[in-house]
Design an enzyme around this catalytic site. Structure first.
Site, mmCIF file in Angstrom:
data_model
loop_
_atom_site.group_PDB
_atom_site.id
_atom_site.type_symbol
_atom_site.label_atom_id
_atom_site.label_comp_id
_atom_site.label_asym_id
_atom_site.label_seq_id
_atom_site.Cartn_x
_atom_site.Cartn_y
_atom_site.Cartn_z
ATOM 1 N N LYS A 78 0.887 -1.098 -0.133
ATOM 2 C CA LYS A 78 -0.150 -0.035 -0.134
ATOM 3 C C LYS A 78 0.945 1.244 0.175
ATOM 4 O O LYS A 78 1.791 1.173 0.634
ATOM 5 C CB LYS A 78 -0.832 -0.049 1.317
ATOM 6 C CG LYS A 78 -1.835 1.158 1.349
ATOM 7 C CD LYS A 78 -3.026 0.993 2.473
ATOM 8 C CE LYS A 78 -3.970 1.922 2.466
ATOM 9 N NZ LYS A 78 -4.812 1.698 3.885
ATOM 10 N N SER A 153 -9.697 1.665 2.749
ATOM 11 C CA SER A 153 -8.658 2.361 1.800
ATOM 12 C C SER A 153 -7.812 1.513 1.124
ATOM 13 O O SER A 153 -7.208 2.053 0.032
ATOM 14 C CB SER A 153 -8.163 3.541 2.326
ATOM 15 O OG SER A 153 -7.334 3.025 3.503
ATOM 16 N N SER A 177 -9.846 -0.870 6.884
ATOM 17 C CA SER A 177 -9.263 -0.660 5.524
ATOM 18 C C SER A 177 -8.383 -1.978 4.942
ATOM 19 O O SER A 177 -8.173 -1.711 3.640
ATOM 20 C CB SER A 177 -8.218 0.388 5.571
ATOM 21 O OG SER A 177 -8.882 1.661 5.374
#
Ligand code: GLN
Length: 483
Positions: A78, A153, A177
């Site tokens: 990420k 996310s 997330s």
């Protein structure tokens, strides 16, 4: 050669010499190149270095040199986790060109074990969001239906794992997330206990609740990744110094005789009918596996979304104050150095959601409102912690749907922050209480959209949690995406 394989299968193929690391990485990269225009999981690819690394691992194996336990497994990271030499943007204009001078601890641990970083994946700006639509690079798309959001996310993590663009990904989970994209993309995602995994090199959003966690297509792959990233880190004072645990060993032990609480407040109003029936069938499977399931009430859940968004925004407003364009940033020197204009021009590089959180956070911390909002939210957090502690006095696990609704169309809810915040109702409890939680693919809706089940355990009980998730996974036998 297939790339749609699990980490365990990959390791045995490489170990036996049936495939080379270079072949696998090259094929994965070809696939990434062909599919990315449709999915947009990656922000930055590191293809050349990935291939070089693959060759060097193959060479080490040929010459009998020591090779790390991950043997070249392709991973995505990420883009709020720092990687030396590859930019870390947080999907924000603010950090568009930022290259960290060091690796996050989780990244250096993966590299030490010879994992190969394929690239950095998309997220909502600074990890604030639940759909990946708040990325300054535009949304990632759900591989099961590319008109739909992949969750967030860590949407790029969910997409890249689901669509075979890597085998394992690392995301971060502040309020869901990792679990939200895992659920929406039909992969496994784990949020570890607060303090199990180092946050050193994770760009802070809400540091008192967030953790880095792995995503994979199989529970065992997530356990394997956790083996590498978990453990004490001198660079993160909040990591626990507990003994190293092997999360893969005995993962097939089963859950016979365990007691599971079904959280009533997460099974009622506002939950999609197909999500409820998937959860009911998970409960039936658990019972068939010899577990006892009982309803359990956590009434603090009613206040959890409000408390979470108060605390997370307060911490965000403080953590993001550093982006003033003086210490990081952009050179507007050509436009002159008038201080206010200089800083405010830079601050306006933040997108709408991050701006909303910073304003909200500054407000709830301001004199006069601190007691009314921030302090109250901290009290709710304590209430949640104590209700969770109570619950685990009588059960071993808690079970809920991961997400209350099915994946939805890109753009459908973007104008409605409150509706988006409410999507986190089932996931944020684990963050506020600090306990581990995992999302496991359970079913598909009549429209062929993924539905995930969430299992929660007491602090530092990841080993048992993974056994429960593995047991459930064995009963589902779901197909991977055709893409
Ligand atoms: N949707 C939540 C938020 O926007 C969770 C995000 C996360 O876990 N990073 O804060």
């Amino acid at each position: 050669m297939k790339i749609e394989i699990s980490a365990t299968e990959y390791l045995s193929l490489v170990r036996s010499g049936s495939i080379s690391v270079e072949e696998f990485i090259a094929k994965t990269l070809d696939h990434v190149h062909s599919i990315e225009p449709r999915l947009r999981a990656y922000i930055t690819l590191d293809a050349d270095n990935a291939l070089d690394k693959a060759r060097s691992i193959d060479k080490k194996m040929r010459t009998g040199e020591k090779v790390g336990s991950l043997l070249g497994i392709p991973v995505s990271i990420k883009d709020n986790i720092c990687t030396a030499g590859i930019r870390t943007t947080c999907a924000s204009r603010m950090l568009e060109n930022f290259v960290a001078p060091y690796d996050a601890t989780v990244v250096s641990r993966l590299r030490q074990e010879d994992a190969i970083i394929i690239g950095k994946v998309n997220l909502d700006e600074f990890a604030m969001g639940s759909t990946t639509e708040f990325s300054c690079f535009g949304p990632s798309r759900n591989p099961w239906n590319t008109d739909y959001v992949p969750g967030g996310s860590s949407g790029g993590s969910g997409v890249s794992v689901s669509a075979y663009e890597c085998i394992i990904s690392l995301g971060s989970d502040t309020g869901g997330s990792v679990r939200s994209p895992a659920s929406f993309c039909s992969v496994v995602g784990l949020k570890p206990t607060y303090g199990l995994v180092s946050r050193y090199g994770l760009i802070s959003y809400s540091n008192s609740i967030e953790q880095i966690g792995p995503l994979g297509r199989k529970v065992e792959d997530v356990a394997l990744a956790l083996n590498v990233i978990a453990g004490h880190d001198l660079r993160d004072g909040t990591t626990s110094s507990g003994a190293k645990i092997d999360y893969v060993a005995d993962i097939g032990d089963g859950i016979e005789g365990k007691k599971i609480g079904i959280i009533k407040q997460m099974m009622g109003e506002g939950v999609d009918g197909e999500v409820i029936s998937a959860t009911e069938s998970a409960i039936a499977r658990f019972q068939e596996l010899g577990a006892e399931c009982v309803p359990i009430s956590l009434d603090a859940v009613e206040h959890s979304v409000a408390a979470y968004y108060t605390i997370a925004s307060a911490e965000a407003s403080s953590n993001l104050a550093r982006y003033d364009n003086l210490r990081y940033g952009y050179d507007f020197a050509s436009e002159g150095y008038e201080f206010k204009a200089y800083v405010s021009k830079a601050r306006s590089r933040f997108g709408p959601e991050v701006t909303r959180r910073m304003l909200l956070g500054a407000f709830v911390l301001s004199a006069g409102y601190y007691g009314k909002y921030y302090l109250k939210a901290q009290k709710v957090r304590e209430m949640i912690k104590s209700q969770i502690e109570n619950a685990f006095n009588s059960v071993d696990f808690l079970v809920t749907p991961t997400m209350p609704i099915l994946p939805f169309r890109i753009g459908e809810k973007i104008e409605d922050p409150l509706t988006l915040y409410l999507l986190d109702i089932n996931t944020i409890t684990a963050n506020l209480a600090g306990i581990p939680a995992i999302s496991v693919p359970m079913a598909f809706s009549s429209s062929n959209l993924p539905i995930g089940i969430q299992i929660l355990a007491n602090s530092f009980e990841e080993k048992d949690l993974l056994k429960a998730a593995y047991a459930l996974e064995q009963t589902t036998n779901l197909p991977g995406v055709k893409i």
